[in-house]
Design an enzyme around this catalytic site. Sequence first.
Site, PDB file in Angstrom:
ATOM      1  N   LYS A  77       0.853  -1.193   0.000  1.00  0.00           N
ATOM      2  CA  LYS A  77       0.000   0.000   0.000  1.00  0.00           C
ATOM      3  C   LYS A  77       0.888   1.242   0.000  1.00  0.00           C
ATOM      4  O   LYS A  77       1.882   1.295   0.736  1.00  0.00           O
ATOM      5  CB  LYS A  77      -0.885  -0.025   1.248  1.00  0.00           C
ATOM      6  CG  LYS A  77      -1.916   1.092   1.326  1.00  0.00           C
ATOM      7  CD  LYS A  77      -2.787   0.924   2.573  1.00  0.00           C
ATOM      8  CE  LYS A  77      -3.872   1.983   2.677  1.00  0.00           C
ATOM      9  NZ  LYS A  77      -4.717   1.809   3.879  1.00  0.00           N
ATOM     10  N   SER A 152      -9.664   1.900   3.055  1.00  0.00           N
ATOM     11  CA  SER A 152      -8.825   2.616   2.138  1.00  0.00           C
ATOM     12  C   SER A 152      -7.804   1.746   1.394  1.00  0.00           C
ATOM     13  O   SER A 152      -7.222   2.192   0.414  1.00  0.00           O
ATOM     14  CB  SER A 152      -8.080   3.714   2.891  1.00  0.00           C
ATOM     15  OG  SER A 152      -7.167   3.148   3.818  1.00  0.00           O
ATOM     16  N   SER A 176      -9.753  -0.288   7.325  1.00  0.00           N
ATOM     17  CA  SER A 176      -9.189  -0.132   5.978  1.00  0.00           C
ATOM     18  C   SER A 176      -8.512  -1.368   5.401  1.00  0.00           C
ATOM     19  O   SER A 176      -8.172  -1.381   4.218  1.00  0.00           O
ATOM     20  CB  SER A 176      -8.195   1.031   5.955  1.00  0.00           C
ATOM     21  OG  SER A 176      -8.879   2.254   5.899  1.00  0.00           O
TER      22      SER A 176
END
Lengths: 493, 102
Positions: A77, A152, A176
């Site tokens: 990420k 997210s 997330s």
Amino acid sequence: MNMDITQSTMIELRDAIAAKQVTAHEVTEAYLQRIAALNDSLGAYTQVFAERALQRADEVDAGKVTGALAGVPIAIKDNLCTTFGRTTCSSKILEKFESPYDATAVRRLEAAGAVILGKTNLDEFAMGSSTENSAFAPTRNPWDTTRVPGGSSGGSAAAVAAGLCAAALGSDTGGSIRQPAALCGIVGLKPTYGLVSRLGLVAYASSLDQIGPMTRSVSDAALLLDVIAGHDPLDSTSADDDARGEGVDYLDTLGQPVDKLRIGLAKQYISDANDPQVNAAIDAAVAQLREFGAEIVEVDLPHTEYGIATYYIVATAEASSNLARFDGVHYGHRTDKPEDLIDLYAASRAEGFGDEVKRRIMLGTYTLSSGYYDAYYLRALKVRRLIKQDFDQAFTQCDAILCPPTTHPAFAFGDKTDNPLAMYLNDVYTVNCNLAGIPGLAIPAGFADVDDHRLPIGLQLLGPTFSEARLFQIAAALIGDQPAPLADYRLPG
Amino acid sequence: MSHQLTEAEVRHVAKLSRLKLTDEQVHNFTTQLGNVLEYIDKLSELDVENVEPMAHPTSMTNKLREDVVTEALPIDKVLHNAPASDPPYFKVPKVLGDGPSA
């Protein structure tokens, strides 16, 4: 070579490379080809490091790099700092940022021989539940490209679900990792606060943030956690190594019977407002656990409904402080023609941050400001204690709590973008885990039929702090170690 | 605590947050943040009189380490991402007086 590389789990690939049935180079090449074919339409990666990845793979093949993940291709990420490529947080303010150091979790992956393929898209600064807040482009759900992948960590979830990496790292501040894992049909763990070092994770809300694995199988998640967990002297909130339990290996409990375990069900999580197919998945899991001899007990989490309000005060207050560092002076975007120093700050930040980041900074600034601190922030910290006490009490009656990670399967693009509150309410089943600091594991639970589409739904297991081994044990009992199916995503047309 | 958020308050908070907003943003944020504040007011339903605040999930207190010099990032790496620098310094517009902008 007679294995379908991108269909394999991380552990299968690792073992095949070690047994020289396939080379790390071939494995990396296969993923790079799939990324080249599919990433433009999915938007999972924002950067791909093809050359570097192949070089690393060659080092594995030459025996220069070894370890528990030797040759395994992994996605990161893009709010985790890397000295290669850029670390953007999918924000314009960090569009060109090159980190001077690697996040500890990234360093541990590479020390274990992993091959990092690229960095994945996210809601800007991890603020969002759909990845629509990325400043660059949205990520699409590989099961239905008209829908969001969740967020997210939507880029990481989509990459794993579409076979664009063997596994990925995400971060979870209020859901997330678990929410996008559920909406994309994969495994995702938010570890106990402190289990994984946060050094190099660009801070959103420091008392809630944790890095965790996103994978296609339970054992892959266990192994990935094993590699990234551990004390880090550079993160003073990271737990001592003995906190996880003497000699605990997260793979050891997989396959162990669950007949002595007590599984809690909380009525606050099984609401009529859920999609009936989400509740049906819970019923099916309960029946399965009963069959295995586990005891099902009812537990009460009376403050559950106050979680969202508490979370959006605590998280935004911490964010308003953490994001003060983006000032157009030390790094990141600077406005062209500032009138003076104050204008340099205010204009650089206005140009660099997207609307959701601005809203959260302002909400946090407001609730911390003179006259409102006691009414909002201090009160939220007290309710946070009540939420934690709910869990403490529940875990005297059960070993883990079974609940849904989301109320519904994936929603369509634009459904909630004009109404931030509606987007926030989406996090109802995930935020309390972060507030309490306990671990939460999302696992795939089959599919729901929505408008002629098959959309994944998930299950969530919550446990006391440092009970990850037990959560993996229950998850493996429920779904075995079959990898989650890859999304049957094909290029449009 | 219920109270209607005003545009003036939003402008004030934007100033505290060092965010230069357009009129349209002020207008939209007033409605959007107003809705969120109205929602989080839900916490006032609870009696928290004797509850200890919880700022952090861990029970650990200060962690001390030996007072020894360890490796730090070299200055060129630290300045590498600076929009404007004059090593070993970061450069900003003149703070006092009416000097030229950086």
